[in-house]
Design an enzyme around this catalytic site. Structure first.
Site, PDB file in Angstrom:
ATOM      1  N   ASP A 105      14.237  13.040   7.804  1.00 43.24           N
ATOM      2  CA  ASP A 105      14.333  13.171   9.268  1.00 43.24           C
ATOM      3  C   ASP A 105      13.360  14.202   9.842  1.00 43.24           C
ATOM      4  OD1 ASP A 105      15.812  15.192   8.141  1.00 43.24           O
ATOM      5  OD2 ASP A 105      17.302  15.245   9.731  1.00 43.24           O
ATOM      6  N   ASP A 152      18.993  11.079  -0.792  1.00 40.95           N
ATOM      7  CA  ASP A 152      20.288  11.544  -0.270  1.00 40.95           C
ATOM      8  C   ASP A 152      21.084  10.491   0.516  1.00 40.95           C
ATOM      9  OD1 ASP A 152      19.540  13.983  -1.328  1.00 40.95           O
ATOM     10  OD2 ASP A 152      18.808  14.774   0.579  1.00 40.95           O
ATOM     11  N   GLN A 286      17.358  13.577 -11.110  1.00 39.23           N
ATOM     12  CA  GLN A 286      17.836  12.528 -10.198  1.00 39.23           C
ATOM     13  C   GLN A 286      16.727  11.956  -9.326  1.00 39.23           C
ATOM     14  OE1 GLN A 286      21.919  14.042  -8.481  1.00 39.23           O
ATOM     15  NE2 GLN A 286      20.755  15.769  -9.253  1.00 39.23           N
ATOM     16  N   ARG A 287      15.681  12.756  -9.118  1.00 32.45           N
ATOM     17  CA  ARG A 287      14.604  12.308  -8.234  1.00 32.45           C
ATOM     18  C   ARG A 287      13.449  11.690  -9.007  1.00 32.45           C
ATOM     19  NH1 ARG A 287      13.814  17.005  -4.026  1.00 32.45           N
ATOM     20  NH2 ARG A 287      11.626  16.895  -4.571  1.00 32.45           N
TER      21      ARG A 287
HETATM   22  O1  F6P Z   1      16.477  15.806  -0.096  1.00 32.81           O
HETATM   23  C1  F6P Z   1      16.311  15.549  -1.446  1.00 32.81           C
HETATM   24  C2  F6P Z   1      16.778  16.701  -2.300  1.00 32.81           C
HETATM   25  O2  F6P Z   1      16.574  16.347  -3.658  1.00 32.81           O
HETATM   26  C3  F6P Z   1      18.203  17.167  -2.063  1.00 32.81           C
HETATM   27  O3  F6P Z   1      19.150  16.311  -2.680  1.00 32.81           O
HETATM   28  C4  F6P Z   1      18.155  18.557  -2.608  1.00 32.81           C
HETATM   29  O4  F6P Z   1      19.119  19.373  -1.992  1.00 32.81           O
HETATM   30  C5  F6P Z   1      16.760  19.026  -2.248  1.00 32.81           C
HETATM   31  O5  F6P Z   1      15.993  17.856  -2.022  1.00 32.81           O
HETATM   32  C6  F6P Z   1      16.081  19.870  -3.301  1.00 32.81           C
HETATM   33  O6  F6P Z   1      14.894  20.356  -2.747  1.00 32.81           O
HETATM   34  P1  F6P Z   1      13.689  20.912  -3.617  1.00 32.81           P
HETATM   35  O7  F6P Z   1      13.040  19.741  -4.294  1.00 32.81           O
HETATM   36  O8  F6P Z   1      12.790  21.552  -2.618  1.00 32.81           O
HETATM   37  O9  F6P Z   1      14.264  21.857  -4.614  1.00 32.81           O
END
Ligand code: F6P
Length: 363
Positions: A105, A152, A286-287
């Site tokens: 967003d 998310d 997870q990402r």
């Molecule tokens: O928005 C995606 C996300 O992976 C969230 O789930 C998590 O809180 C945040 O980003 C983590 O951010 P960073 O990658 O900056 O540590």
């Protein structure tokens, strides 16, 4: 042909590459000049090699890759008008007046602000002799199409954001693996999952993995949650279950707004039940990893729809966000979705969780 640029911004997510690929190929197919902007808004501000023309083969072999091959960044410079002025000049120099932004967003809000300011930025560039009168007339409108890339699933207006499904695959694979070792040792495992202030990943992970308990920000328990949790865990063990799984969303809180952390949950389980307990924080795993079939198809469909939206845009067309509604790719007014997403954040801060959930649902 029209000049289109595509970029990814904010946290990466699986399926972004599929979206980038679709924008490039569909754009070229329709006769446009398509550019990558590397490193998100930072690349737009810095210009130079960061803005590079794409061709058909420059997006080969990326659909199966996690992350975003064109890089992403959280950019401070673009928050200042001076940064946006530089960005506008860089775009005009390449003949780009159509932007596809893939991000959360914050990134989409930034794009909309840029669009609203575009005319005045061009005026300033003309007054300071950085662009010609012809450029000012030729590139007078900026068109924006957004797509939501985030694990998310926290954006109002779309049923699924690009990346959520893949993250869920990662999470349940991890829970299944943990359950096997938990079973062997009759242990209790507390798994912390991402999602920021949105409990979607935690809730769906819990439902699909037979977890005993889940804590999410949208459904905070009363302060006596430790007693209730212990009762439930004991019941399960008494019924012959050899393990317990507790899922904690990273943003979980109780009704008083106190964070419910994995450490806190562990403390309670150990102190009150004396169970052999471990914590697993899944983190950025997870990402990562390859995008699921769902996210690849989602990225492809959203990307193609974004290009169509830009092709059909007139000077009056508002910025749109391409969303999933049921199984349909639809275009929604970008700012309405952003405003609703902000209203959710406000409702959560006001502890009006019912309203937050209602706003998250379909309108
Ligand atoms: O928005 C995606 C996300 O992976 C969230 O789930 C998590 O809180 C945040 O980003 C983590 O951010 P960073 O990658 O900056 O540590």
């Amino acid at each position: 042909g029209k000049g289109i640029a595509v970029f990814t911004s904010g946290g990466d997510s699986q399926g972004m590459n599929a979206a980038v690929r679709a924008v490039v190929r569909f754009g070229i197919y329709l006769g446009c000049k398509v550019y990558f902007i590397k490193e998100g808004y930072q690349g737009m501000v810095d210009g130079g090699d960061n803005i590079e023309e794409a061709n058909w083969s420059s997006v080969s072999c990326i659909i199966h890759k996690g992350g975003t091959v064109i890089g992403s960044a959280r950019c401070k410079d673009f928050r200042e008008r001076a940064g946006r002025l530089k960005a506008a000049k860089n775009l005009v120099m390449k003949g780009i007046t159509n932007l596809v932004v893939i991000g959360g967003d914050g990134s989409l809000t930034g794009a909309n602000l840029f669009r609203q300011e575009w005319g005045s930025l061009l005026d300033e560039l003309l007054q300071t002799d950085q662009i010609t009168k012809e450029d000012r007339a030729k590139y007078s409108h900026l068109h924006i199409a957004g797509m939501v890339g985030s694990i998310d699933n926290d954006f109002c207006g779309t049923d699924m954001t690009i990346g959520t499904d893949s993250a869920l695959h990662r999470i349940i694979e991890a829970i299944d693996a943990i359950a096997a070792t938990a079973y062997s040792h009759q242990r209790t495992f507390i798994m912390e999952v991402m999602g920021r202030h949105c409990g979607y990943l935690a809730l769906v992970a819990a439902l699909t993995s037979e977890a005993d308990i889940v804590f999410i920000p949208e459904w905070p328990p009363s302060a006596d949650w430790p007693a209730k949790m212990c009762k439930k865990l004991q019941q399960e063990r008494a019924a012959g279950q050899r393990l317990n799984i507790i899922i904690v969303s990273e943003g979980a809180i109780d009704r008083d707004g106190q964070p419910i952390t994995a450490e806190k949950v562990k403390e309670v389980v150990v102190e009150k039940l004396n169970q052999d307990t471990r914590i697993t924080v899944l983190g950025h795993v997870q990402r990562g990893g390859s995008p699921s079939a769902f996210d690849r198809v989602l990225g492809c469909r959203m990307g193609a729809e974004a290009v169509m939206a830009l092709m059909e845009a007139t000077p009056e067309t508002e910025a749109c966000v391409v969303s999933l509604d049921g199984n349909q790719a639809v275009r929604l007014p970008l700012m309405e979705c952003v405003e609703r997403t902000k209203a959710v954040a406000k409702a959560m801060a006001d502890k009006n969780w019912d309203l937050a959930v209602q706003l998250r649902g379909r309108s």
